[in-house]
Scaffold this motif. Structure first.
Motif, PDB file in Angstrom:
ATOM      1  N   SER A   6       0.794  -1.225   0.000  1.00 34.93           N
ATOM      2  CA  SER A   6       0.000   0.000   0.000  1.00 34.93           C
ATOM      3  C   SER A   6       0.832   1.283   0.000  1.00 34.93           C
ATOM      4  CB  SER A   6      -0.900   0.028   1.238  1.00 34.93           C
ATOM      5  OG  SER A   6      -0.105   0.096   2.411  1.00 34.93           O
ATOM      6  N   ARG A   7       2.137   1.152   0.054  1.00 35.90           N
ATOM      7  CA  ARG A   7       3.040   2.297   0.171  1.00 35.90           C
ATOM      8  C   ARG A   7       2.862   3.065   1.473  1.00 35.90           C
ATOM      9  NH1 ARG A   7       5.229   4.530  -5.393  1.00 35.90           N
ATOM     10  NH2 ARG A   7       5.288   2.552  -6.447  1.00 35.90           N
ATOM     11  N   TYR A 116       0.853  12.001   4.439  1.00 34.61           N
ATOM     12  CA  TYR A 116       1.284  10.983   3.487  1.00 34.61           C
ATOM     13  C   TYR A 116       0.413   9.719   3.566  1.00 34.61           C
ATOM     14  CZ  TYR A 116       4.210   7.763   0.869  1.00 34.61           C
ATOM     15  OH  TYR A 116       4.657   6.850  -0.042  1.00 34.61           O
ATOM     16  N   ASN A 117       0.306   9.129   4.737  1.00 32.61           N
ATOM     17  CA  ASN A 117      -0.469   7.888   4.855  1.00 32.61           C
ATOM     18  C   ASN A 117      -1.964   8.069   4.584  1.00 32.61           C
ATOM     19  OD1 ASN A 117       1.686   6.143   5.334  1.00 32.61           O
ATOM     20  ND2 ASN A 117       1.499   6.288   7.560  1.00 32.61           N
ATOM     21  N   PRO A 118      -2.629   9.055   5.181  1.00 29.22           N
ATOM     22  CA  PRO A 118      -4.079   9.130   4.980  1.00 29.22           C
ATOM     23  C   PRO A 118      -4.560   9.883   3.737  1.00 29.22           C
ATOM     24  CG  PRO A 118      -3.434  10.669   6.697  1.00 29.22           C
ATOM     25  CD  PRO A 118      -2.190   9.930   6.279  1.00 29.22           C
ATOM     26  N   PHE A 119      -3.727  10.782   3.184  1.00 29.28           N
ATOM     27  CA  PHE A 119      -4.247  11.631   2.112  1.00 29.28           C
ATOM     28  C   PHE A 119      -3.443  11.667   0.812  1.00 29.28           C
ATOM     29  CE2 PHE A 119      -5.939  13.596   6.018  1.00 29.28           C
ATOM     30  CZ  PHE A 119      -7.291  13.431   5.744  1.00 29.28           C
ATOM     31  N   ARG A 120      -2.139  11.438   0.873  1.00 28.90           N
ATOM     32  CA  ARG A 120      -1.333  11.600  -0.343  1.00 28.90           C
ATOM     33  C   ARG A 120      -1.651  10.481  -1.327  1.00 28.90           C
ATOM     34  NH1 ARG A 120       2.973  11.124  -3.461  1.00 28.90           N
ATOM     35  NH2 ARG A 120       4.053  13.017  -4.085  1.00 28.90           N
ATOM     36  N   SER A 129      -4.938   7.113  -1.461  1.00 24.48           N
ATOM     37  CA  SER A 129      -3.888   7.217  -0.445  1.00 24.48           C
ATOM     38  C   SER A 129      -3.583   5.810   0.070  1.00 24.48           C
ATOM     39  CB  SER A 129      -4.363   8.095   0.707  1.00 24.48           C
ATOM     40  OG  SER A 129      -5.340   7.402   1.474  1.00 24.48           O
ATOM     41  N   PRO A 130      -2.457   5.622   0.746  1.00 23.00           N
ATOM     42  CA  PRO A 130      -2.171   4.310   1.324  1.00 23.00           C
ATOM     43  C   PRO A 130      -3.275   3.805   2.258  1.00 23.00           C
ATOM     44  CG  PRO A 130      -0.166   5.598   1.276  1.00 23.00           C
ATOM     45  CD  PRO A 130      -1.292   6.526   0.870  1.00 23.00           C
ATOM     46  N   VAL A 131      -3.789   4.672   3.117  1.00 19.80           N
ATOM     47  CA  VAL A 131      -4.861   4.260   4.032  1.00 19.80           C
ATOM     48  C   VAL A 131      -6.112   3.867   3.257  1.00 19.80           C
ATOM     49  CG1 VAL A 131      -6.443   5.101   5.831  1.00 19.80           C
ATOM     50  CG2 VAL A 131      -3.988   5.562   5.999  1.00 19.80           C
ATOM     51  N   ASP A 132      -6.506   4.662   2.274  1.00 18.65           N
ATOM     52  CA  ASP A 132      -7.701   4.354   1.483  1.00 18.65           C
ATOM     53  C   ASP A 132      -7.516   3.076   0.667  1.00 18.65           C
ATOM     54  OD1 ASP A 132      -8.991   6.566   2.491  1.00 18.65           O
ATOM     55  OD2 ASP A 132      -8.553   7.826   0.752  1.00 18.65           O
TER      56      ASP A 132
END
Length: 144
Positions: A6-7, A116-120, A129-132
């Protein structure tokens, strides 16, 4: 520590030098966050002395992680983390001068965990994003 699926950055640490303790701390954070299955998760690194140290190897084995390294001088096996470093350099580190290490550490933490994790978004993750991306995978594959 970057999750290649997921990066997502799942472990990070900051210090004045790149030491064995620095990478062990980042790995410990990643293990605590993900709780990987024993002998089923690969941690890939380069050939830096901090990654080839006895301490790092022992902590890797104690966590049940499988170590992996590419060939010496191969720039492609670490391209994903190098891309992350480039993004952080451009989007955060080069934006101002940092007065203290504590100020920089707080900014790095905030950039990773709050941006970075939740939005980029990433083109390789279908502009998620990675979280999404992880959430989409989790909801479309509930057994995993």
């Amino acid at each position: 520590v970057l999750d290649c699926f997921s990066r997502r950055i799942i472990g990070h640490s900051i210090d004045i030098r790149q030491t064995t303790e620095l990478v062990v701390d980042a790995m410990a954070a990643a293990v605590a966050r993900r709780k990987p299955a024993k002998d089923a998760t690969i941690l890939h690194s380069d050939h830096g002395t901090q990654f080839t140290s006895w301490t790092f190897g022992k902590r890797l084995r104690d966590a049940g992680l499988l170590g992996s390294m590419g060939t010496v001088g191969d720039c492609y096996d670490n391209a994903m983390i190098e891309s992350f470093w480039g993004s952080m350099q451009l989007e955060l580190l080069d934006t101002r001068k940092w007065q203290t290490r504590a100020e920089l550490a707080a900014a790095v933490f905030e950039w990773i965990e709050c941006w970075y994790n939740p939005f980029r978004r990433h083109s390789s993750l279908e502009m998620l994003s990675p979280v999404d991306y992880e959430e989409r995978h989790r909801t479309s594959n509930p057994a995993t």
